[in-house]
Enzyme design. Structure first.
Site, mmCIF file in Angstrom:
data_model
loop_
_atom_site.group_PDB
_atom_site.id
_atom_site.type_symbol
_atom_site.label_atom_id
_atom_site.label_comp_id
_atom_site.label_asym_id
_atom_site.label_seq_id
_atom_site.Cartn_x
_atom_site.Cartn_y
_atom_site.Cartn_z
ATOM 1 N N PRO A 288 -8.580 -36.311 -34.537
ATOM 2 C CA PRO A 288 -7.617 -36.435 -35.472
ATOM 3 C C PRO A 288 -6.215 -36.699 -35.004
ATOM 4 O O PRO A 288 -5.237 -37.205 -35.838
ATOM 5 C CB PRO A 288 -7.353 -34.779 -36.228
ATOM 6 C CG PRO A 288 -7.829 -34.069 -34.679
ATOM 7 C CD PRO A 288 -9.048 -34.822 -34.120
ATOM 8 N N LEU A 289 -5.983 -36.792 -33.626
ATOM 9 C CA LEU A 289 -4.902 -37.048 -33.015
ATOM 10 C C LEU A 289 -4.731 -38.475 -32.419
ATOM 11 O O LEU A 289 -4.077 -38.962 -31.642
ATOM 12 C CB LEU A 289 -4.241 -36.059 -31.794
ATOM 13 C CG LEU A 289 -3.783 -34.701 -32.431
ATOM 14 C CD1 LEU A 289 -3.600 -33.962 -31.263
ATOM 15 C CD2 LEU A 289 -2.805 -34.788 -33.504
ATOM 16 N N GLY A 290 -5.914 -39.434 -32.845
ATOM 17 C CA GLY A 290 -6.114 -40.650 -32.397
ATOM 18 C C GLY A 290 -6.418 -40.947 -31.006
ATOM 19 O O GLY A 290 -5.734 -41.737 -30.260
ATOM 20 N N ARG A 291 -7.097 -39.876 -30.503
ATOM 21 C CA ARG A 291 -7.210 -40.062 -29.260
ATOM 22 C C ARG A 291 -5.974 -39.830 -28.236
ATOM 23 O O ARG A 291 -5.731 -40.385 -27.206
ATOM 24 C CB ARG A 291 -8.275 -41.136 -28.309
ATOM 25 C CG ARG A 291 -9.499 -40.885 -29.031
ATOM 26 C CD ARG A 291 -10.239 -42.408 -28.714
ATOM 27 N NE ARG A 291 -11.661 -42.194 -29.271
ATOM 28 C CZ ARG A 291 -12.211 -42.390 -30.392
ATOM 29 N NH1 ARG A 291 -11.127 -42.500 -31.404
ATOM 30 N NH2 ARG A 291 -13.408 -42.202 -30.872
ATOM 31 N N GLY A 292 -5.066 -38.970 -28.700
ATOM 32 C CA GLY A 292 -4.015 -38.758 -28.036
ATOM 33 C C GLY A 292 -2.728 -39.735 -28.482
ATOM 34 O O GLY A 292 -1.549 -39.535 -28.381
ATOM 35 N N TYR B 42 -21.218 -33.899 -22.288
ATOM 36 C CA TYR B 42 -19.830 -33.989 -21.964
ATOM 37 C C TYR B 42 -19.803 -33.273 -20.462
ATOM 38 O O TYR B 42 -20.246 -31.947 -20.129
ATOM 39 C CB TYR B 42 -19.244 -33.065 -22.847
ATOM 40 C CG TYR B 42 -18.865 -33.549 -24.103
ATOM 41 C CD1 TYR B 42 -19.192 -34.706 -24.427
ATOM 42 C CD2 TYR B 42 -18.611 -32.620 -25.281
ATOM 43 C CE1 TYR B 42 -19.164 -35.237 -25.791
ATOM 44 C CE2 TYR B 42 -18.421 -33.066 -26.639
ATOM 45 C CZ TYR B 42 -18.580 -34.336 -26.828
ATOM 46 O OH TYR B 42 -18.406 -34.748 -28.205
ATOM 47 N N GLY C 152 2.320 -39.875 -29.710
ATOM 48 C CA GLY C 152 3.691 -40.458 -29.243
ATOM 49 C C GLY C 152 3.919 -40.224 -28.129
ATOM 50 O O GLY C 152 4.801 -40.573 -27.417
#
Length: 316
Positions: free
Chosen positions: A204-208, A57, A212
């Site tokens: 876990p947040l779907g890559r943001g 990274y 929404g």
């Protein structure tokens, strides 16, 4: 924050912090090391005590950032990093899990992190050019030498997990898991439950996307989401239905979509530790509060009934 117990008996906050986006992959033009240091310290204040990074990274800058941010608070937390995946000058990724490389990479990570031991050392990817038993054996030696406390592996198959476990205990497995990427519930997650291995749920947040809050405009080329088919223009428009469904559940609890998405991951079992990433304190605090949200059976059924996202693929 409530705590959870890792497979090796150590405890940490029920939600961890993925540090990648502070230095790599997502919206790199928004990098702000000073703000990220504030986020990391606020996380510790909130009871978030599991921090995930990797040598690639940046590359290399994320480990330095985490080490600098933790400073004298190092003993309050668990630090997880990874080896075996490298980014070339052209940005292309290659795998290197040779024993000699793993040993050198570990020493370099220890130095960048400013610590004398890594709490969880993870093989970032299995290298098809190197027998897994050799790679895992080299990592086991690092445990015996006291440089590493426990071992994990990222993106493995069940067959690879069995091979690794035959050499040395697997403490944690890292894979994508969210309401729009639930495929690991078919194989890897059941294996972890059966073998009492911690499942680290990245993205876990779907890559943001599941918050929404993402813009609908295309991502720049240096943002990894520009290469994810779920974020293609047409797919993003179609996938707004997923955010709408999550928002409906959120309204029942006076919560945010991000908190519902995290609560869904937490509901997958005691051995599941979500590691959402953020560069902003306000989103960190919102994520931490998700540990106080318990979804009903109706909520879970509604979320599980959603169709897979457009552009869905298994992350490898």
């Amino acid at each position: 924050m409530r705590t959870t117990t890792l497979a090796d008996g150590r405890t940490c906050g029920a939600i961890g912090l993925g540090c990648m986006s502070m230095s790599h992959s997502y919206s790199p033009m928004e990098r702000d090391d000073a703000e990220s240091i504030e986020v990391i310290n606020r996380a510790v204040d909130l009871g978030i005590t599991f921090f995930d990074t990797a040598d690639m990274y940046g590359p290399f800058t994320n480990e330095r950032l985490l080490g600098l941010a933790l400073g004298s608070r190092r003993d309050e937390v668990l630090v997880a990093t990874k080896c075996g995946l490298l980014a070339g000058p052209d940005g292309r990724l290659r795998r290197d899990a040779r024993p000699e490389y793993i040993r050198a990479a570990c020493d370099a990570s220890l130095k960048r992190l400013g610590t004398d031991v890594i709490d969880l050392y993870q093989l970032h990817r299995v290298d098809p050019a190197v027998p897994l038993e050799e790679s895992w054996g080299a990592m086991a030696e690092l445990v015996r030498e006291g440089k590493v406390r426990a071992l994990g592996i990222s993106h493995p198959t069940v067959e690879e997990l069995e091979r690794a476990r035959a050499v040395f205990p697997v403490t944690a497995v890292q894979h994508e898991l969210s309401v729009w990427a639930s495929y690991t519930r078919e194989d890897v997650l059941p294996w972890c439950r059966k073998n009492a291995v911690t499942f680290l749920a990245f993205a876990p947040l779907g890559r943001g996307f599941l918050t929404g809050r993402l813009p609908t405009a295309p991502f720049p080329e240096n943002d990894s989401r520009s290469r994810d088919p779920r974020f293609a223009k047409g797919a993003m428009a179609e996938n707004q239905a997923i955010v709408t469904a999550i928002r409906m559940v959120a309204e029942r609890h006076e919560a945010t979509p991000a908190q519902v998405a995290l609560a869904w991951v937490l509901a997958q079992g005691e051995g599941v530790l979500p590691i959402p990433g953020t560069k902003k304190i306000r989103w960190l605090e919102e994520n931490a509060a998700a540990t106080e949200l318990t979804l009903s059976q109706e909520d879970l059924e509604d979320l599980d009934a959603m169709p897979p996202p457009a552009g869905h693929r298994r992350w490898v």
